[in-house]
Design a protein around this motif. Structure first.
Motif, PDB file in Angstrom:
ATOM      1  N   ILE A  90       8.773   5.163   4.103  1.00  0.00           N
ATOM      2  CA  ILE A  90       9.641   4.079   4.557  1.00  0.00           C
ATOM      3  C   ILE A  90       9.319   3.842   6.026  1.00  0.00           C
ATOM      4  O   ILE A  90       9.297   4.776   6.826  1.00  0.00           O
ATOM      5  CB  ILE A  90      11.132   4.443   4.399  1.00  0.00           C
ATOM      6  CG1 ILE A  90      11.491   4.582   2.910  1.00  0.00           C
ATOM      7  CG2 ILE A  90      12.021   3.407   5.065  1.00  0.00           C
ATOM      8  CD1 ILE A  90      12.860   5.195   2.666  1.00  0.00           C
ATOM      9  N   VAL A  91       9.045   2.581   6.371  1.00  0.00           N
ATOM     10  CA  VAL A  91       8.774   2.221   7.769  1.00  0.00           C
ATOM     11  C   VAL A  91       9.852   1.248   8.210  1.00  0.00           C
ATOM     12  O   VAL A  91      10.000   0.176   7.621  1.00  0.00           O
ATOM     13  CB  VAL A  91       7.387   1.574   7.930  1.00  0.00           C
ATOM     14  CG1 VAL A  91       7.131   1.237   9.397  1.00  0.00           C
ATOM     15  CG2 VAL A  91       6.289   2.483   7.393  1.00  0.00           C
ATOM     16  N   ASN A  92      10.627   1.629   9.217  1.00  0.00           N
ATOM     17  CA  ASN A  92      11.635   0.700   9.717  1.00  0.00           C
ATOM     18  C   ASN A  92      11.843   0.854  11.228  1.00  0.00           C
ATOM     19  O   ASN A  92      11.349   1.777  11.846  1.00  0.00           O
ATOM     20  CB  ASN A  92      12.951   0.811   8.935  1.00  0.00           C
ATOM     21  CG  ASN A  92      13.771   2.037   9.231  1.00  0.00           C
ATOM     22  OD1 ASN A  92      13.546   3.095   8.651  1.00  0.00           O
ATOM     23  ND2 ASN A  92      14.730   1.914  10.109  1.00  0.00           N
ATOM     24  N   GLY A  93      12.517  -0.130  11.807  1.00  0.00           N
ATOM     25  CA  GLY A  93      12.758  -0.139  13.243  1.00  0.00           C
ATOM     26  C   GLY A  93      14.238  -0.241  13.519  1.00  0.00           C
ATOM     27  O   GLY A  93      15.029   0.556  13.020  1.00  0.00           O
ATOM     28  N   HIS A  94      14.644  -1.216  14.332  1.00  0.00           N
ATOM     29  CA  HIS A  94      16.031  -1.595  14.577  1.00  0.00           C
ATOM     30  C   HIS A  94      16.771  -0.665  15.539  1.00  0.00           C
ATOM     31  O   HIS A  94      17.485  -1.131  16.411  1.00  0.00           O
ATOM     32  CB  HIS A  94      16.794  -1.693  13.251  1.00  0.00           C
ATOM     33  CG  HIS A  94      18.174  -2.265  13.379  1.00  0.00           C
ATOM     34  ND1 HIS A  94      18.427  -3.468  13.992  1.00  0.00           N
ATOM     35  CD2 HIS A  94      19.385  -1.806  12.963  1.00  0.00           C
ATOM     36  CE1 HIS A  94      19.729  -3.718  13.943  1.00  0.00           C
ATOM     37  NE2 HIS A  94      20.330  -2.738  13.325  1.00  0.00           N
ATOM     38  N   ASN A 152       0.815  -1.225   0.000  1.00  0.00           N
ATOM     39  CA  ASN A 152       0.000   0.000   0.000  1.00  0.00           C
ATOM     40  C   ASN A 152       0.849   1.276   0.000  1.00  0.00           C
ATOM     41  O   ASN A 152       0.656   2.189   0.811  1.00  0.00           O
ATOM     42  CB  ASN A 152      -0.968   0.005   1.190  1.00  0.00           C
ATOM     43  CG  ASN A 152      -2.103  -0.985   0.996  1.00  0.00           C
ATOM     44  OD1 ASN A 152      -2.372  -1.433  -0.116  1.00  0.00           O
ATOM     45  ND2 ASN A 152      -2.759  -1.340   2.091  1.00  0.00           N
ATOM     46  N   ASN A 153       1.827   1.294  -0.892  1.00  0.00           N
ATOM     47  CA  ASN A 153       2.674   2.474  -1.110  1.00  0.00           C
ATOM     48  C   ASN A 153       3.610   2.761   0.060  1.00  0.00           C
ATOM     49  O   ASN A 153       4.125   3.867   0.199  1.00  0.00           O
ATOM     50  CB  ASN A 153       1.822   3.719  -1.400  1.00  0.00           C
ATOM     51  CG  ASN A 153       2.530   4.688  -2.332  1.00  0.00           C
ATOM     52  OD1 ASN A 153       3.322   4.292  -3.193  1.00  0.00           O
ATOM     53  ND2 ASN A 153       2.269   5.972  -2.160  1.00  0.00           N
ATOM     54  N   ASN A 154       3.842   1.768   0.911  1.00  0.00           N
ATOM     55  CA  ASN A 154       4.813   1.889   1.987  1.00  0.00           C
ATOM     56  C   ASN A 154       5.899   0.835   1.798  1.00  0.00           C
ATOM     57  O   ASN A 154       5.603  -0.314   1.441  1.00  0.00           O
ATOM     58  CB  ASN A 154       4.150   1.702   3.356  1.00  0.00           C
ATOM     59  CG  ASN A 154       3.202   2.839   3.683  1.00  0.00           C
ATOM     60  OD1 ASN A 154       3.507   4.002   3.444  1.00  0.00           O
ATOM     61  ND2 ASN A 154       2.036   2.514   4.231  1.00  0.00           N
ATOM     62  N   LEU A 155       7.146   1.212   2.050  1.00  0.00           N
ATOM     63  CA  LEU A 155       8.287   0.305   1.979  1.00  0.00           C
ATOM     64  C   LEU A 155       8.672  -0.082   3.403  1.00  0.00           C
ATOM     65  O   LEU A 155       9.012   0.769   4.216  1.00  0.00           O
ATOM     66  CB  LEU A 155       9.463   0.993   1.263  1.00  0.00           C
ATOM     67  CG  LEU A 155      10.805   0.260   1.272  1.00  0.00           C
ATOM     68  CD1 LEU A 155      10.699  -1.118   0.614  1.00  0.00           C
ATOM     69  CD2 LEU A 155      11.878   1.108   0.573  1.00  0.00           C
ATOM     70  N   LEU A 156       8.596  -1.373   3.691  1.00  0.00           N
ATOM     71  CA  LEU A 156       8.839  -1.864   5.044  1.00  0.00           C
ATOM     72  C   LEU A 156      10.127  -2.675   5.076  1.00  0.00           C
ATOM     73  O   LEU A 156      10.292  -3.622   4.299  1.00  0.00           O
ATOM     74  CB  LEU A 156       7.679  -2.758   5.507  1.00  0.00           C
ATOM     75  CG  LEU A 156       6.348  -2.137   5.905  1.00  0.00           C
ATOM     76  CD1 LEU A 156       5.703  -1.329   4.787  1.00  0.00           C
ATOM     77  CD2 LEU A 156       5.378  -3.236   6.356  1.00  0.00           C
ATOM     78  N   PHE A 216      13.116   0.829  -4.965  1.00  0.00           N
ATOM     79  CA  PHE A 216      12.160  -0.244  -4.685  1.00  0.00           C
ATOM     80  C   PHE A 216      10.849  -0.064  -5.445  1.00  0.00           C
ATOM     81  O   PHE A 216       9.843  -0.688  -5.130  1.00  0.00           O
ATOM     82  CB  PHE A 216      11.902  -0.337  -3.181  1.00  0.00           C
ATOM     83  CG  PHE A 216      13.038  -0.975  -2.421  1.00  0.00           C
ATOM     84  CD1 PHE A 216      13.037  -2.323  -2.140  1.00  0.00           C
ATOM     85  CD2 PHE A 216      14.135  -0.217  -2.009  1.00  0.00           C
ATOM     86  CE1 PHE A 216      14.080  -2.916  -1.457  1.00  0.00           C
ATOM     87  CE2 PHE A 216      15.192  -0.792  -1.320  1.00  0.00           C
ATOM     88  CZ  PHE A 216      15.173  -2.156  -1.041  1.00  0.00           C
ATOM     89  N   GLY A 217      10.875   0.827  -6.476  1.00  0.00           N
ATOM     90  CA  GLY A 217       9.732   0.947  -7.377  1.00  0.00           C
ATOM     91  C   GLY A 217       8.593   1.797  -6.878  1.00  0.00           C
ATOM     92  O   GLY A 217       7.467   1.671  -7.367  1.00  0.00           O
ATOM     93  N   LEU A 218       8.864   2.692  -5.918  1.00  0.00           N
ATOM     94  CA  LEU A 218       7.817   3.541  -5.363  1.00  0.00           C
ATOM     95  C   LEU A 218       7.968   4.983  -5.824  1.00  0.00           C
ATOM     96  O   LEU A 218       9.079   5.444  -6.115  1.00  0.00           O
ATOM     97  CB  LEU A 218       7.845   3.501  -3.833  1.00  0.00           C
ATOM     98  CG  LEU A 218       7.375   2.191  -3.198  1.00  0.00           C
ATOM     99  CD1 LEU A 218       7.773   2.135  -1.735  1.00  0.00           C
ATOM    100  CD2 LEU A 218       5.879   2.029  -3.328  1.00  0.00           C
ATOM    101  N   SER A 219       6.855   5.677  -5.850  1.00  0.00           N
ATOM    102  CA  SER A 219       6.883   7.107  -6.157  1.00  0.00           C
ATOM    103  C   SER A 219       7.470   7.863  -4.973  1.00  0.00           C
ATOM    104  O   SER A 219       7.334   7.448  -3.822  1.00  0.00           O
ATOM    105  CB  SER A 219       5.460   7.594  -6.439  1.00  0.00           C
ATOM    106  OG  SER A 219       5.408   8.995  -6.414  1.00  0.00           O
ATOM    107  N   THR A 220       8.092   8.983  -5.252  1.00  0.00           N
ATOM    108  CA  THR A 220       8.646   9.802  -4.167  1.00  0.00           C
ATOM    109  C   THR A 220       7.572  10.684  -3.527  1.00  0.00           C
ATOM    110  O   THR A 220       7.817  11.325  -2.515  1.00  0.00           O
ATOM    111  CB  THR A 220       9.797  10.691  -4.677  1.00  0.00           C
ATOM    112  OG1 THR A 220       9.303  11.528  -5.745  1.00  0.00           O
ATOM    113  CG2 THR A 220      10.937   9.842  -5.199  1.00  0.00           C
ATOM    114  N   GLU A 221       6.390  10.700  -4.099  1.00  0.00           N
ATOM    115  CA  GLU A 221       5.275  11.462  -3.534  1.00  0.00           C
ATOM    116  C   GLU A 221       4.271  10.517  -2.895  1.00  0.00           C
ATOM    117  O   GLU A 221       3.742   9.628  -3.553  1.00  0.00           O
ATOM    118  CB  GLU A 221       4.577  12.292  -4.628  1.00  0.00           C
ATOM    119  CG  GLU A 221       5.446  13.376  -5.232  1.00  0.00           C
ATOM    120  CD  GLU A 221       5.912  14.405  -4.214  1.00  0.00           C
ATOM    121  OE1 GLU A 221       5.106  14.748  -3.323  1.00  0.00           O
ATOM    122  OE2 GLU A 221       7.074  14.841  -4.299  1.00  0.00           O
TER     123      GLU A 221
END
Length: 653
Positions: free
Chosen positions: A534-538, A411-415, A525-530
């Protein structure tokens, strides 16, 4: 369209006609799918870095990161007091336990049942309103499916709805099924407030119950998992990679959690304990102080201390062996045992000599420091067999493989859990692995493939490479799940100088506020910049120091706020979670979780703050999601089938 393409299309439509054999059935399905496209988007819940804290995790799962309370507020607004809303929330989270508490003080349970049944029905109606009746019916608890369906379905053609509902609820109470019904509808609400769960890495290590979390996840209705470095370490151990096994045991020992292995997974650690007590009987093991927070007795803690040291020495030997057989990993500088001066009690690192804090290594041969002693080798062989044949562990790891991956676009989010390795200028950093060069998305994908090879490859050489790659992912500077120049485990144990403990982060963590760099990752990763995120943890977000989890003008969301109790002194909070519903993105901060008992008795919730990260101009619908794209493709196929029926290419059955 060529003749061959026309034949292929007709063959596909003929297969589709087996499922929809008439014009009427195809048309009905088109109408149904079109209706689904216009429903509100389901709520997604993002959790990361759970680290075995199963009680806090279970609570956040029950409250949907605040989604349950939001539904209660939506339904009742100011018509219920804050106290009544807290009671209703707690009842939904812990229905059986809360009713035990209520019975101790409530004089008129019949009225209490009636009031709360009505309230629960209203919340369930609101939670079900964004789904089709078919989807809701599939979620209904078996014992009460018909009754709940009747209560939460609006009946516009009924003249006396209130009398009808009163009769149902009164009957439930009269026949003594009120408590079972309350529990069933509460669990349904929990199920409906979150449509899909994302676990963005690190289920394992530090906390006491990762196996309990895995059992819970395996019964969850819809989820995906992005592996964290600690998860991949356990996967490597389950695949029989001995250095991964040693790391897993070392971390469990360090945090006083060896019962995860012994009781949770049935791994026999007695031979290791016997070696530890024999080899380090009179050793104070002062460098191996435990970070345990449990109430283990002194004897058990003393044994754990010695196990901690014994397995650490075994780990350093095994890692040295991996580095030697994989020169392409370029980790020679992390082989440290042969750099010890056994007479002077020092070690030379990067040309500088340091005094060792501990020189009692009875199992290390100075001439062959990376060779396991005979007893160590026997113990590791037994442990390898135990990890490989543990049914519960293998089931959990297969689930991680089935539901998980190193990254996901949804859904347009990179995890992803950690980072995308970058150069100082923000460009993608390249690395060589087994004589090929990779970077960015391709690096993620080749590492993902090797994890799977470590379990499933038929070629023995590729399988061994896969196992070693899982260790590589755990600690290599070019691992997207680690992202530091070294893992300074040895130095933290044996050297006092803090300069040697420093682990320099990949430039990604500095450039996370750089829009050009983050846009480059999204494009990679093939996503639009608009509109993409990006969702990340760590990396724990140190809220107490003013650090903000929202980076790069909202493009990057770092949601590891410290679920792990080991982090909470550092962060000042007990974790962030993220909610993505039809109205936008909400960041949720949590207070430390005391216990389930306290939550029930005090009616407390760990949700402390909700912050709107992004509010959409128009409410998101299913048609705006990835599932919506799939449904639109299905509609297009069905419309082509209708045309084929009507022009005679396919005959109705």
């Amino acid at each position: 369209m060529s003749e061959n393409e026309k034949k292929m299309e007709l063959r596909y439509l003929e297969r589709l006609s087996d499922i929809y054999p008439t014009i009427a059935s195809a048309a009905t399905e088109i109408i149904n799918l079109q209706a689904i496209l216009n429903l509100p988007k389901g709520t997604e819940n993002f959790l990361t870095d759970i680290h075995g804290e199963y009680e806090a995790f279970a609570h956040v799962l029950k409250n949907g990161s605040g989604s349950v309370r939001s539904k209660i507020d939506d339904v009742f607004g100011n018509t219920l007091s804050t106290k009544d809303k807290q009671l209703l929330s707690t009842l939904i989270y812990y229905p059986k336990e809360k009713m035990v508490e209520v019975r101790k003080t409530e004089e008129n349970m019949e009225d209490w049942y009636k009031i709360n049944l009505y309230r629960l029905v209203e919340v369930a109606k609101r939670a079900a309103s964004k789904y089709t009746r078919s989807k809701v019916r599939k979620a209904l608890p078996k014992d009460f499916a018909y009754v709940i369906d009747e209560l939460i379905t609006e009946k516009s053609d009924m003249s006396d709805k209130e009398s009808y509902y009163n009769a149902i609820i009164s009957t439930i109470i009269r026949i003594g099924r009120a408590e079972e019904f309350i529990a069933a509808i509460s669990e349904l609400i929990q199920r409906l407030v979150v449509d899909h769960l994302h676990i963005v890495g690190d289920i394992y290590d530090r906390g006491p119950g990762p196996h309990i979390i895995m059992d819970k996840l395996m019964s969850y209705h819809s989820l995906d998992i992005q592996w964290g470095n600690h998860d991949v370490l356990w996967m490597g151990a389950a695949a029989g990679q001995k250095a991964c096994i040693a790391n897993v045991i070392r971390i469990c020992a360090r945090y006083g959690n060896l019962d995860i292995l012994e009781d949770g997974y049935g791994i026999n650690l007695l031979p290791l304990a016997t070696l530890a007590l024999s080899a380090y009987k009179n050793d104070p093991c002062t460098c191996f102080e435990l970070k345990a927070e449990n109430n283990a007795n002194a004897t058990e803690m003393d044994i754990n201390l010695r196990i901690h040291k014994a397995i650490s020495i075994i780990q350093f030997k095994l890692e040295g062996q991996i580095i030697k057989r994989n020169p392409g990993f370029k980790l020679d500088d992390r082989n440290l045992l042969h750099r010890i001066d056994w007479e002077k009690g020092t070690i030379t690192i990067d040309g500088k000599e340091y005094k060792m804090l501990d020189m009692n290594f009875p199992t290390v041969d100075p001439k062959h420091p990376y060779v396991l002693s005979k007893e160590e080798e026997e113990i590791m062989d037994r442990l390898e067999r135990a990890f490989l044949t543990c049914d519960k562990l293998q089931t959990h790891m297969r689930f991680l493989l089935t539901k998980g991956s190193l990254y996901k676009v949804y859904n347009n989010n990179l995890l992803y859990h950690g980072c995308v390795p970058l150069n100082e200028d923000g460009s993608l950093k390249s690395t060589r692995l087994f004589n090929r060069t990779y970077k960015g998305k391709e690096l993620y994908e080749v590492l993902d493939s090797y994890v799977r090879k470590g379990f499933f490859a038929m070629d023995a050489r590729e399988k061994e490479r896969g196992k070693d790659v899982m260790w590589y992912i755990w600690l290599h500077p070019m691992s997207p799940l680690f992202g530091k120049d070294k893992m300074a485990t040895f130095e933290r144990y044996f050297l006092a100088e803090k300069e040697t403990h420093l682990e320099k982060k990949n430039p990604y963590y500095r450039l996370v506020e750089d829009e050009a760099a983050m846009d480059g990752i999204l494009r990679e990763f093939g996503l639009s910049t608009e509109g993409a995120h990006i969702v990340n943890g760590h990396v724990p977000v140190k809220q107490k120091n003013g650090e903000n989890p929202v980076k790069c003008n909202g493009k990057v969301l770092v949601i590891d706020g410290g679920f792990s109790k080991a982090y909470q002194k550092e962060t000042g909070i007990a974790g962030y979670t993220l909610v993505y519903n039809s109205y936008g993105l909400l960041l949720v901060a949590h207070d430390p979780f005391e216990s389930a008992e306290a939550a029930i008795e005090k009616e407390s919730d760990i949700h402390s703050e909700m912050r709107i990260v992004k509010r959409v101009g128009e409410r998101r619908l299913v048609g705006d999601t990835d599932i919506g794209k799939e449904l639109k493709e299905q509609i297009a196929d069905l419309e082509n089938l209708l045309i084929a029926y009507r022009d005679g290419r396919i005959v109705e059955k």
